[in-house]
Each structure stands twice: as C-alpha cells, then as structure tokens.
Scaffold this active site. Structure first.
Site, PDB file in Angstrom:
ATOM      1  N   ILE A   1      -3.158-144.843 -53.338  1.00 52.99           N
ATOM      2  CA  ILE A   1      -3.483-143.716 -54.228  1.00 52.99           C
ATOM      3  C   ILE A   1      -4.645-142.870 -53.685  1.00 52.99           C
ATOM      4  O   ILE A   1      -4.934-141.808 -54.212  1.00 52.99           O
ATOM      5  CB  ILE A   1      -3.783-144.162 -55.677  1.00 52.99           C
ATOM      6  CG1 ILE A   1      -4.994-145.083 -55.735  1.00 52.99           C
ATOM      7  CG2 ILE A   1      -2.553-144.800 -56.300  1.00 52.99           C
ATOM      8  CD1 ILE A   1      -5.510-145.338 -57.149  1.00 52.99           C
TER       9      ILE A   1
ATOM     10  N   HIS B   1      -5.163-156.911 -47.923  1.00 59.97           N
ATOM     11  CA  HIS B   1      -4.131-155.881 -47.823  1.00 59.97           C
ATOM     12  C   HIS B   1      -4.229-155.192 -46.472  1.00 59.97           C
ATOM     13  O   HIS B   1      -5.302-155.044 -45.910  1.00 59.97           O
ATOM     14  CB  HIS B   1      -4.233-154.862 -48.960  1.00 59.97           C
ATOM     15  CG  HIS B   1      -5.559-154.201 -49.102  1.00 59.97           C
ATOM     16  ND1 HIS B   1      -6.674-154.842 -49.604  1.00 59.97           N
ATOM     17  CD2 HIS B   1      -5.968-152.940 -48.808  1.00 59.97           C
ATOM     18  CE1 HIS B   1      -7.702-154.011 -49.625  1.00 59.97           C
ATOM     19  NE2 HIS B   1      -7.295-152.844 -49.133  1.00 59.97           N
TER      20      HIS B   1
ATOM     21  N   HIS C   1      -3.496-151.779 -44.434  1.00 60.17           N
ATOM     22  CA  HIS C   1      -3.236-150.339 -44.515  1.00 60.17           C
ATOM     23  C   HIS C   1      -2.301-149.958 -43.374  1.00 60.17           C
ATOM     24  O   HIS C   1      -2.516-150.351 -42.224  1.00 60.17           O
ATOM     25  CB  HIS C   1      -4.535-149.536 -44.334  1.00 60.17           C
ATOM     26  CG  HIS C   1      -5.521-149.703 -45.432  1.00 60.17           C
ATOM     27  ND1 HIS C   1      -5.691-148.755 -46.420  1.00 60.17           N
ATOM     28  CD2 HIS C   1      -6.402-150.696 -45.699  1.00 60.17           C
ATOM     29  CE1 HIS C   1      -6.636-149.162 -47.249  1.00 60.17           C
ATOM     30  NE2 HIS C   1      -7.085-150.342 -46.826  1.00 60.17           N
TER      31      HIS C   1
END
Length: 142
Positions: free
Chosen positions: A31, A100, A102
């Site tokens: 986001i 996570h 990217h």
C-alpha cells in the site's frame, strides 16, 4: 503477540489486493509502493524476524518471490528489472514485524535504489569476518 497487520490480511480481517495465495504463502500489493507493481510476499506462519522463520517457509518465500518477479515483468507493469528487499530488524528498516519479501519492479530512472557506497576491504579483514561468521553457522542465538 500484538496486532500484526499481515496476520490480519492472512486471516481475511484486513483488506489487501491479493496477487497469490497458497497454503503457506501469500503475496499482495504494497500500500506504500516504491514503484508501480511493488508487492510483498509473506509467509502465513507469523515470524517477527528471520531468526524465528522456519527454513522451509524461507525457501517458499523466495520461490514465490521468483514467480512474482516473472509475473510482474510479463504484466502491464513492464519492468526492466526487479529488486528483492527483505529488512530484518529495526536497524535494517523493518517496519512490520512479520517477515516479508518486497518485490520491487524497476525501470531506468525510477529513483529507487541503494544509496550506500561500497568500500574496499582488506583480505585479512574479510578472512577474519568470514571465520567469525563460519564459526556461528548452526548456532541459534536469541
């Protein structure tokens, strides 16, 4: 564990633009993208940092990342290249404490990139550090 936005996404309790979803891994659009098409690949089992991540989940993270990179390049994003970025810890820039990866699409002149400047290391210093790291392989420090 305090509230984890990625766990909420995995549980279907928070919105996400999902690109990929299987038993172990999910990928969704970031986001706050660095470039158009920037997405995140996240293991479904919560691990705040790499020391907590199951090695099998780590392997799947990069396998799915590789798939996502190919799909991004073939999509309308039309990236000329892809960067993978994984921040592990506050000093590395980690902001969400659920591991996570990217996947950042790149085009010439997009403004994204590493800003550090490499130095030239002396071989004895490299050998010393290699030995120190090699000596800790398999060690599980907290």
């Amino acid at each position: 564990m305090s509230h984890c936005v990625f766990c909420a996404i995995i549980a279907g309790e928070a919105e996400a633009s999902i690109v990929y979803d299987d038993e172990h891994t999910i990928a969704f659009m970031d986001i706050r993208p660095f470039t158009p098409g920037h997405l995140l690949v996240v293991p479904k089992t919560h691990a705040a940092d790499l020391s907590e991540l199951d090695p099998a989940d780590g392997g799947r993270l990069f396998q799915v990342g590789q798939q996502m990179a190919g799909a991004v390049r073939a999509s309308t994003v039309a990236a000329d290249g892809i960067n993978f970025f994984l921040a592990d810890g506050v000093a590395a820039g980690q902001e969400v404490f659920h591991v996570h990866l990217h996947v950042v699409p790149r085009t010439v002149g997009d403004g994204f990139g590493l800003r550090g400047r490499p130095t030239t290391a002396l071989r004895p210093d490299l050998d010393y550090l290699a030995g120190s790291i090699r000596g800790r392989l398999g060690a599980h420090d907290a």
